[in-house]
Scaffold this active site. Structure first.
Site, PDB file in Angstrom:
ATOM      1  N   ILE A  13       0.791  -1.119   0.171  1.00 13.66           N
ATOM      2  CA  ILE A  13       0.176  -0.155   0.000  1.00 13.66           C
ATOM      3  C   ILE A  13       0.847   1.220  -0.045  1.00 13.66           C
ATOM      4  O   ILE A  13       0.634   2.308  -0.880  1.00 13.66           O
ATOM      5  CB  ILE A  13      -1.020   0.124   1.106  1.00 13.66           C
ATOM      6  CG1 ILE A  13      -1.914  -1.294   1.051  1.00 13.66           C
ATOM      7  CG2 ILE A  13      -1.673   1.277   1.137  1.00 13.66           C
ATOM      8  CD1 ILE A  13      -2.861  -1.375   2.131  1.00 13.66           C
ATOM      9  N   LEU A  34      12.573  -3.260   4.944  1.00 15.06           N
ATOM     10  CA  LEU A  34      12.238  -4.281   3.974  1.00 15.06           C
ATOM     11  C   LEU A  34      12.166  -5.506   4.430  1.00 15.06           C
ATOM     12  O   LEU A  34      12.508  -6.710   3.684  1.00 15.06           O
ATOM     13  CB  LEU A  34      13.670  -4.132   3.054  1.00 15.06           C
ATOM     14  CG  LEU A  34      13.949  -2.632   2.293  1.00 15.06           C
ATOM     15  CD1 LEU A  34      15.297  -2.979   1.543  1.00 15.06           C
ATOM     16  CD2 LEU A  34      12.787  -2.290   1.548  1.00 15.06           C
ATOM     17  N   ALA A  77       3.467   1.174   8.239  1.00 17.25           N
ATOM     18  CA  ALA A  77       4.658   0.152   8.352  1.00 17.25           C
ATOM     19  C   ALA A  77       3.776  -0.755   9.451  1.00 17.25           C
ATOM     20  O   ALA A  77       3.395  -0.318  10.360  1.00 17.25           O
ATOM     21  CB  ALA A  77       5.881   0.801   9.012  1.00 17.25           C
ATOM     22  N   TYR A 146      -2.441  -9.124  16.142  1.00 20.49           N
ATOM     23  CA  TYR A 146      -2.365  -8.077  15.151  1.00 20.49           C
ATOM     24  C   TYR A 146      -3.729  -7.225  15.251  1.00 20.49           C
ATOM     25  O   TYR A 146      -3.587  -5.845  15.404  1.00 20.49           O
ATOM     26  CB  TYR A 146      -2.533  -8.863  13.621  1.00 20.49           C
ATOM     27  CG  TYR A 146      -2.838  -7.976  12.629  1.00 20.49           C
ATOM     28  CD1 TYR A 146      -1.805  -7.436  11.943  1.00 20.49           C
ATOM     29  CD2 TYR A 146      -4.136  -7.940  12.018  1.00 20.49           C
ATOM     30  CE1 TYR A 146      -1.886  -6.550  10.731  1.00 20.49           C
ATOM     31  CE2 TYR A 146      -4.280  -6.993  10.980  1.00 20.49           C
ATOM     32  CZ  TYR A 146      -3.171  -6.416  10.481  1.00 20.49           C
ATOM     33  OH  TYR A 146      -3.380  -5.432   9.196  1.00 20.49           O
ATOM     34  N   PHE A 207      -8.821 -22.850   1.305  1.00 20.89           N
ATOM     35  CA  PHE A 207      -9.054 -23.051   2.571  1.00 20.89           C
ATOM     36  C   PHE A 207     -10.680 -23.112   2.860  1.00 20.89           C
ATOM     37  O   PHE A 207     -11.240 -21.915   2.805  1.00 20.89           O
ATOM     38  CB  PHE A 207      -8.422 -22.453   3.559  1.00 20.89           C
ATOM     39  CG  PHE A 207      -7.027 -22.317   3.280  1.00 20.89           C
ATOM     40  CD1 PHE A 207      -5.934 -23.517   3.316  1.00 20.89           C
ATOM     41  CD2 PHE A 207      -6.078 -21.002   3.248  1.00 20.89           C
ATOM     42  CE1 PHE A 207      -4.761 -23.563   3.222  1.00 20.89           C
ATOM     43  CE2 PHE A 207      -4.810 -21.174   3.136  1.00 20.89           C
ATOM     44  CZ  PHE A 207      -4.093 -22.422   3.168  1.00 20.89           C
TER      45      PHE A 207
HETATM   46  C1  UD1 Z   1      -7.310  -9.827   5.311  1.00 20.53           C
HETATM   47  C2  UD1 Z   1      -5.841  -9.379   5.568  1.00 20.53           C
HETATM   48  C3  UD1 Z   1      -5.490  -9.028   6.976  1.00 20.53           C
HETATM   49  C4  UD1 Z   1      -6.821  -8.177   7.660  1.00 20.53           C
HETATM   50  C5  UD1 Z   1      -8.127  -8.853   7.317  1.00 20.53           C
HETATM   51  C6  UD1 Z   1      -9.145  -7.903   7.630  1.00 20.53           C
HETATM   52  C7  UD1 Z   1      -4.310  -9.864   3.757  1.00 20.53           C
HETATM   53  C8  UD1 Z   1      -3.313 -10.609   3.330  1.00 20.53           C
HETATM   54  N1  UD1 Z   1      -4.917  -9.955   5.040  1.00 20.53           N
HETATM   55  O1  UD1 Z   1      -7.158 -11.201   6.116  1.00 20.53           O
HETATM   56  O2  UD1 Z   1      -4.303  -8.301   7.263  1.00 20.53           O
HETATM   57  O3  UD1 Z   1      -6.654  -8.061   9.032  1.00 20.53           O
HETATM   58  O4  UD1 Z   1      -8.169  -9.003   5.944  1.00 20.53           O
HETATM   59  O5  UD1 Z   1     -10.445  -8.694   7.696  1.00 20.53           O
HETATM   60  O6  UD1 Z   1      -4.741  -9.280   2.920  1.00 20.53           O
HETATM   61  N2  UD1 Z   1      -7.490 -18.222   1.321  1.00 20.53           N
HETATM   62  C9  UD1 Z   1      -7.097 -19.516   0.679  1.00 20.53           C
HETATM   63  N3  UD1 Z   1      -5.912 -19.862   0.156  1.00 20.53           N
HETATM   64  C10 UD1 Z   1      -4.788 -19.208   0.297  1.00 20.53           C
HETATM   65  C11 UD1 Z   1      -5.045 -17.897   0.918  1.00 20.53           C
HETATM   66  C12 UD1 Z   1      -6.094 -17.465   1.627  1.00 20.53           C
HETATM   67  O7  UD1 Z   1      -7.977 -20.176   0.358  1.00 20.53           O
HETATM   68  O8  UD1 Z   1      -3.893 -19.631  -0.197  1.00 20.53           O
HETATM   69  C13 UD1 Z   1      -8.557 -17.708   1.863  1.00 20.53           C
HETATM   70  C14 UD1 Z   1      -8.554 -17.479   3.243  1.00 20.53           C
HETATM   71  O9  UD1 Z   1      -8.577 -18.624   4.192  1.00 20.53           O
HETATM   72  C15 UD1 Z   1      -9.577 -16.389   3.787  1.00 20.53           C
HETATM   73  C16 UD1 Z   1      -9.707 -15.710   2.176  1.00 20.53           C
HETATM   74  O10 UD1 Z   1      -8.985 -16.615   1.326  1.00 20.53           O
HETATM   75  O11 UD1 Z   1     -10.759 -17.199   3.774  1.00 20.53           O
HETATM   76  C17 UD1 Z   1      -8.766 -14.427   2.195  1.00 20.53           C
HETATM   77  O12 UD1 Z   1      -7.630 -14.599   2.782  1.00 20.53           O
HETATM   78  P1  UD1 Z   1      -6.504 -13.514   3.000  1.00 20.53           P
HETATM   79  O13 UD1 Z   1      -6.282 -12.964   1.583  1.00 20.53           O
HETATM   80  O14 UD1 Z   1      -5.238 -13.969   3.690  1.00 20.53           O
HETATM   81  O15 UD1 Z   1      -7.075 -12.411   3.931  1.00 20.53           O
HETATM   82  P2  UD1 Z   1      -8.038 -12.348   5.215  1.00 20.53           P
HETATM   83  O16 UD1 Z   1      -7.662 -13.503   5.965  1.00 20.53           O
HETATM   84  O17 UD1 Z   1      -9.495 -12.056   4.966  1.00 20.53           O
END
Ligand code: UD1
Length: 309
Positions: A13, A34, A77, A146, A207
């Site tokens: 961001i 970094l 950060a 977090y 997942f």
């Molecule tokens: C995100 C933010 C987090 C924030 C939260 C607020 C990111 C990386 N994380 O978490 O900082 O606090 O929103 O609600 O942007 N998934 C899969 N396979 C993968 C990775 C993820 O199925 O390989 C699924 C996860 O289980 C989840 C969804 O995708 O259900 C989104 O996951 P992710 O992008 O990690 O974000 P959040 O967990 O929503």
């Protein structure tokens, strides 16, 4: 020339914000250790001053804040992954909370008067409480280190502002995606992980059943929101959801992304992630009240993202 400081300016961001500020003629200082960010994210410009430093280097932070007397300070950060903070709750706390309070202390003690200090909080503060959509006044339930640090720091930032006359504001980002999100990190957002799988034909692990929903917001909307909060005085001492106000299931998003890319995503299913939020969606009425509108629905955002890759 307006002077801005972006902590975490080599990150996803922060570096997109740096692009925009440089384009708009700001003098931009970036502090980034970094640990997640990439030097290649930083725009190549004479108006950028980059310091490879952690915000936990208090002596350095104090010096740079006093010497520069920034007009705009963006506190981006962070140890940005929930899972990472569960692995190391104390060291992440020092970054996500302590270092930011130290910055507020430097501003307070030296009577600095930035036009705006904006802290990036997160939708994670709402936790698993099921009522949707989330308004800024919805009940909060920060569950991970977090989320606890994001919520507590957000309150420190807003109330330091009120108590000591500092022009602060805060954002609660939902699921941000777009160029410069590091797809190689296991902690990256799901859309960047999928983009990598679509390109390399690697198998993507979903997942749960894929029916979880997210309010995915494109980075350009997020940068636009940060600019609005910087320039509109009604934002002072308030916190804003930053999202689109619409949500889609993971399965729907994957469908759209497959169509746009013309590639098939190889999928495998695994069990739901521990602590995963099932449904998420923002109410962005407050931000709209300041002049914001989301210009990218999931279709437009994924299209622009795919083109950028
Ligand atoms: C995100 C933010 C987090 C924030 C939260 C607020 C990111 C990386 N994380 O978490 O900082 O606090 O929103 O609600 O942007 N998934 C899969 N396979 C993968 C990775 C993820 O199925 O390989 C699924 C996860 O289980 C989840 C969804 O995708 O259900 C989104 O996951 P992710 O992008 O990690 O974000 P959040 O967990 O929503």
């Amino acid at each position: 020339m307006k002077k801005a400081l972006i902590t975490g300016g080599a990150g996803f961001i922060g570096s997109n914000l740096a692009d925009k500020l440089v384009e708009d003629g700001y003098d931009v200082t970036i502090v980034d250790d970094l640990s997640m960010g990439l030097i290649s994210n930083i725009p190549d410009s004479k108006d950028i001053h980059f310091y490879e430093k952690s915000i936990t280097d208090y002596t350095f932070m104090e010096k740079i804040l006093i010497e520069n007397n920034f007009d705009y300070i963006y506190l981006l950060a962070a140890i940005a992954s929930v899972a990472d903070t569960i692995e190391r709750p104390y060291s992440s706390h020092l970054v996500n909370q302590e270092a930011n309070i130290r910055i507020l202390e430097v501003i307070r003690k030296n009577n600095l008067k930035p036009k705006r200090v904006i802290f990036s909080s997160s939708a994670a503060v709402y936790g698993n409480e099921p009522t949707l959509p989330k308004k800024e006044t919805s009940s909060i339930s920060p569950e991970s280190p977090y989320a606890i640090d994001k919520f507590a720091t957000e309150r420190f930032v807003i109330n330091y502002g009120k108590l000591y006359g500092i022009n602060t504001a805060a954002t609660r980002f939902f699921n941000v995606y777009g160029p410069k999100q590091n797809p190689h990190s296991p902690y990256s957002g799901v859309i960047s992980i999928i983009s990598k799988s679509l390109k390399s034909k690697e198998t993507f692990t979903i997942f749960g059943d894929g029916e979880q929903t997210r309010d995915f917001v494109y980075i350009d909307d997020v940068v636009n929101a940060l600019i609005i909060l910087s320039n509109n005085d009604d934002a002072i001492h308030n916190v804003y959801n930053v999202a689109t106000g619409h949500s889609v299931t993971l399965n729907e998003m994957i469908n759209v992304f497959e169509k746009i890319s013309g590639n098939h995503l190889n999928l495998k299913k695994d069990k739901e992630r521990v602590g995963d939020i099932k449904f998420s969606k923002a109410d962005v009425t407050a931000l709209i009240g300041l002049g914001y509108s989301s210009n990218f629905d999931i279709n437009d955002g994924l299209k622009k993202y795919w083109e950028s890759l």
